[in-house]
Design a protein around this motif. Sequence first.
Motif: not given
Length: 144
Positions: A92-96, A123-136
């Motif tokens: 879980v990585i906050i990006t914004e 705050y906006e967050y994603v899973c930043d494993i390549p390909g995951h951010a689109a759904t995570m």
Amino acid sequence: MARTLMALLVALLAVGLTACFDGDPEATPADQVAAEDRPDDEGDGEAADDGELADTATFVAIDNEFTEFPEEVSAGAVEFTLVNEGMADHNVIITEPTEIEVVGTIAGGETATNVVELEPGTYEYVCDIPGHAATMNGTLEVTE
Ligand SMILES: [Cu+2]
């Protein structure tokens, strides 16, 4: 006569108790200040040992989405837990508005906990494993 004795006993007891409370040589002013500075129990049933945490929150990840995630936490030191119930790595990585690692990458089946200091905001967050951010991905509101 019995009444007189009783009154005398009560009087002696009262004097004895007062003496005990007055004469506590171990309670220094510093001790009293420390006691008053203890964080209040917020009545949430949590023990005082996590009193410095503003909040706790849990993310549950599978491949590839968060099935459980906080929408709002209190500002301050927040203890985040990531439970990876998938096979792939997740994080879980906050990006914004700025990049903050909430919980670093863990393998499938693992659980990790991390404490992050957060200011109030959105705050906006994603899973930043390549390909995951689109759904995570998601939005976390941090309130005063
Ligand atoms: Cu992921």
